[in-house]
Design a protein around this motif. Structure first.
Motif, mmCIF file in Angstrom:
data_model
loop_
_atom_site.group_PDB
_atom_site.id
_atom_site.type_symbol
_atom_site.label_atom_id
_atom_site.label_comp_id
_atom_site.label_asym_id
_atom_site.label_seq_id
_atom_site.Cartn_x
_atom_site.Cartn_y
_atom_site.Cartn_z
ATOM 1 N N UNK A 127 26.493 -37.128 -8.740
ATOM 2 C CA UNK A 127 25.359 -37.142 -7.817
ATOM 3 C C UNK A 127 25.115 -35.756 -7.241
ATOM 4 N N UNK A 128 26.169 -35.057 -6.858
ATOM 5 C CA UNK A 128 26.010 -33.688 -6.367
ATOM 6 C C UNK A 128 25.381 -32.793 -7.435
ATOM 7 N N UNK A 129 25.744 -33.017 -8.697
ATOM 8 C CA UNK A 129 25.189 -32.227 -9.789
ATOM 9 C C UNK A 129 23.693 -32.467 -9.939
ATOM 10 N N UNK A 130 23.287 -33.726 -9.889
ATOM 11 C CA UNK A 130 21.861 -34.063 -10.001
ATOM 12 C C UNK A 130 21.084 -33.470 -8.825
ATOM 13 N N UNK A 209 16.124 -27.936 -19.993
ATOM 14 C CA UNK A 209 15.594 -27.608 -18.668
ATOM 15 C C UNK A 209 16.715 -27.583 -17.639
ATOM 16 N N UNK A 210 17.736 -28.375 -17.886
ATOM 17 C CA UNK A 210 18.875 -28.442 -16.987
ATOM 18 C C UNK A 210 20.080 -28.996 -17.712
ATOM 19 N N UNK A 211 21.242 -28.735 -17.154
ATOM 20 C CA UNK A 211 22.493 -29.171 -17.775
ATOM 21 C C UNK A 211 23.443 -29.671 -16.695
ATOM 22 N N UNK A 212 24.103 -30.796 -16.962
ATOM 23 C CA UNK A 212 25.277 -31.202 -16.187
ATOM 24 C C UNK A 212 26.463 -31.001 -17.118
ATOM 25 N N UNK A 213 27.279 -29.980 -16.831
ATOM 26 C CA UNK A 213 28.395 -29.658 -17.716
ATOM 27 C C UNK A 213 29.711 -30.139 -17.126
ATOM 28 N N UNK A 214 30.348 -31.065 -17.836
ATOM 29 C CA UNK A 214 31.623 -31.632 -17.417
ATOM 30 C C UNK A 214 32.786 -31.070 -18.228
ATOM 31 N N UNK A 215 32.525 -30.064 -19.063
ATOM 32 C CA UNK A 215 33.484 -29.661 -20.088
ATOM 33 C C UNK A 215 33.979 -28.230 -19.913
ATOM 34 N N UNK A 216 33.078 -27.282 -19.632
ATOM 35 C CA UNK A 216 33.473 -25.887 -19.507
ATOM 36 C C UNK A 216 33.693 -25.215 -20.846
ATOM 37 N N UNK A 217 34.355 -24.056 -20.834
ATOM 38 C CA UNK A 217 34.718 -23.362 -22.059
ATOM 39 C C UNK A 217 33.535 -23.018 -22.944
ATOM 40 N N UNK A 234 24.471 -27.288 -13.711
ATOM 41 C CA UNK A 234 25.424 -27.734 -12.701
ATOM 42 C C UNK A 234 26.788 -27.822 -13.370
ATOM 43 N N UNK A 235 27.720 -26.987 -12.937
ATOM 44 C CA UNK A 235 29.010 -26.831 -13.611
ATOM 45 C C UNK A 235 30.081 -27.549 -12.796
ATOM 46 N N UNK A 236 30.731 -28.553 -13.411
ATOM 47 C CA UNK A 236 31.629 -29.391 -12.617
ATOM 48 C C UNK A 236 32.896 -29.820 -13.339
ATOM 49 N N UNK A 237 33.180 -29.290 -14.537
ATOM 50 C CA UNK A 237 34.357 -29.769 -15.253
ATOM 51 C C UNK A 237 35.008 -28.717 -16.118
ATOM 52 N N UNK A 238 36.270 -28.967 -16.485
ATOM 53 C CA UNK A 238 37.039 -28.001 -17.294
ATOM 54 C C UNK A 238 37.789 -28.698 -18.420
ATOM 55 N N UNK A 239 37.280 -29.821 -18.911
ATOM 56 C CA UNK A 239 38.004 -30.570 -19.936
ATOM 57 C C UNK A 239 38.250 -29.751 -21.194
ATOM 58 N N UNK A 240 37.386 -28.765 -21.467
ATOM 59 C CA UNK A 240 37.528 -27.944 -22.658
ATOM 60 C C UNK A 240 38.104 -26.563 -22.364
ATOM 61 N N UNK A 241 38.370 -26.272 -21.096
ATOM 62 C CA UNK A 241 38.954 -24.986 -20.767
ATOM 63 C C UNK A 241 38.311 -24.339 -19.563
ATOM 64 N N UNK A 257 20.011 -20.411 -13.661
ATOM 65 C CA UNK A 257 20.937 -20.513 -12.528
ATOM 66 C C UNK A 257 22.194 -21.270 -12.934
ATOM 67 N N UNK A 258 23.343 -20.690 -12.614
ATOM 68 C CA UNK A 258 24.625 -21.380 -12.753
ATOM 69 C C UNK A 258 25.016 -21.907 -11.381
ATOM 70 N N UNK A 259 25.144 -23.218 -11.270
ATOM 71 C CA UNK A 259 25.376 -23.870 -9.982
ATOM 72 C C UNK A 259 26.775 -24.484 -9.954
ATOM 73 N N UNK A 260 27.629 -23.986 -9.106
ATOM 74 C CA UNK A 260 28.969 -24.537 -8.987
ATOM 75 C C UNK A 260 28.968 -25.794 -8.133
ATOM 76 N N UNK A 261 29.634 -26.845 -8.606
ATOM 77 C CA UNK A 261 29.696 -28.124 -7.889
ATOM 78 C C UNK A 261 31.103 -28.323 -7.342
ATOM 79 N N UNK A 262 31.221 -28.335 -6.026
ATOM 80 C CA UNK A 262 32.498 -28.537 -5.356
ATOM 81 C C UNK A 262 32.467 -29.868 -4.623
ATOM 82 N N UNK A 263 33.144 -30.854 -5.174
ATOM 83 C CA UNK A 263 33.164 -32.170 -4.542
ATOM 84 C C UNK A 263 34.300 -32.307 -3.534
#
Length: 321
Positions: A127-130, A209-217, A234-241, A257-263
């Motif tokens: 939700x924060x990412x959206x 147009x936009x990305x919710x990234x849960x993976x990283x790397x 919206x960058x929120x995960x590191x499953x890939x590194x 824009x690279x948007x960091x998501x801190x929950x």
């Protein structure tokens, strides 16, 4: 979790309430959830827990027993995610917890603890990412939204939320067998996981147009290079590194824009707004196909499964089972 020689291992114990950490609010916990970070903590695959012994579980929901701050009354239903629970202090894999009043969120009217934990940190992060993408100017008529790690907890909820908000969603996943599940959530198209890491040029064809990234790397690098002008990720995960090998070109030539998501330490007003919107956009009926219910006794078995990518969607943990 306890330290047994050189090994960290999970063990169920009965402890007095006096052993709980400090905080104004004593909570009777009814539900928690299973997240990737919980899997790391329970298996000992990473030193998520800052000290031992400690109770894992980065989410919890339950009712207030005592609040010495006067913020909540006995019986009030509350939600707690983030703020270091299940990492720096005892978390949700227990029947009772103690926390600071300022960490808690009132459970939205018309919802229950099982619903809250079917969302948990993963859904809250989605939700924060959206909301971050919307704040950055990303709109449904701007083009496709990409969700990486789509079959996981954050990805699954992000697809459902984006679809509910009118966006056209493309899901990136390594689990081709989950296509029907992802389309049921609202994904319009599916791409294989290895498509994004193969994008190596500083600027690729504009696609998202936009990305919710849960993976990283390398997945994030490929998505970033192929994001449209004035798009956002919206960058929120590191499953890939945790590394991000890329260039500044999308930032300075396309205004991406690279948007960091801190929950974890999300400010309280933003936190409350996110939970109210989750209650509006993701009722329990919508989450039914994304969520499984398991008992606390099953967590040691489930932990390695979520690390291996074998857990789909969200897993709610009934702490009394």
């Amino acid at each position: 979790m306890i330290q047994d020689g050189e090994t960290r291992r999970a063990e169920f114990q009965t402890l007095p309430v006096s052993e709980l950490p400090g905080g104004e609010v004593l909570i009777e916990v009814s539900h928690s959830s299973l997240n990737y970070k919980d899997g790391l903590a329970v298996t000992g695959a990473a030193q998520i827990l800052k000290r031992l012994p400690m109770t894992p579980g980065i989410d919890l929901a339950g009712t207030v027993l005592i609040d010495t701050s006067g913020t909540y009354a006995p019986g009030d239903p509350v939600i707690l995610t983030g703020w270091g629970i299940g990492e720096a202090q005892d978390g949700g894999y227990a029947t009772h917890a103690r926390a600071k009043a300022g960490w808690l969120v009132s459970q939205p009217t018309g919802t229950d603890a099982a619903w809250a934990m079917s969302i948990g940190t993963a859904g809250f992060t989605a939700m924060l990412s959206v909301m971050a993408l919307e704040d950055a100017g990303v709109r449904p008529d701007g083009g496709d939204i990409l969700v990486t790690g789509a079959a996981g907890g954050v990805g699954s909820v992000a697809i459902a939320l984006l679809s509910a908000a009118g966006f056209t969603v493309t899901a990136s996943t390594g689990r081709t067998e989950e296509e029907a599940y992802l389309r049921e959530l609202g994904a319009s198209s599916i791409i294989p996981r290895d498509e994004l890491p193969s994008l190596k040029r500083p600027l690729e064809k504009e696609r998202w147009a936009g990305v919710v990234d849960c993976v990283g790397g390398a997945t994030l690098a490929g998505a970033y290079a192929s994001t449209k002008t004035h798009g956002a990720l919206a960058v929120c995960g590191i499953a890939s590194g945790i590394e991000l090998k890329t260039t500044v070109f999308p930032l300075i030539l396309r205004g991406v824009s690279l948007l960091g998501i801190d929950s974890v330490t999300c400010p309280q007003p933003r936190r409350e707004a996110a939970w109210q919107r989750l209650a509006r956009d993701l009722p329990a009926s919508v989450l039914a196909g994304v969520t499984g219910m398991r008992g606390l006794s099953e967590v040691p078995e489930l932990a390695p499964q979520i690390l291996a990518g074998q857990v789909r969607g969200r897993t709610v943990i009934d702490v009394n089972r």
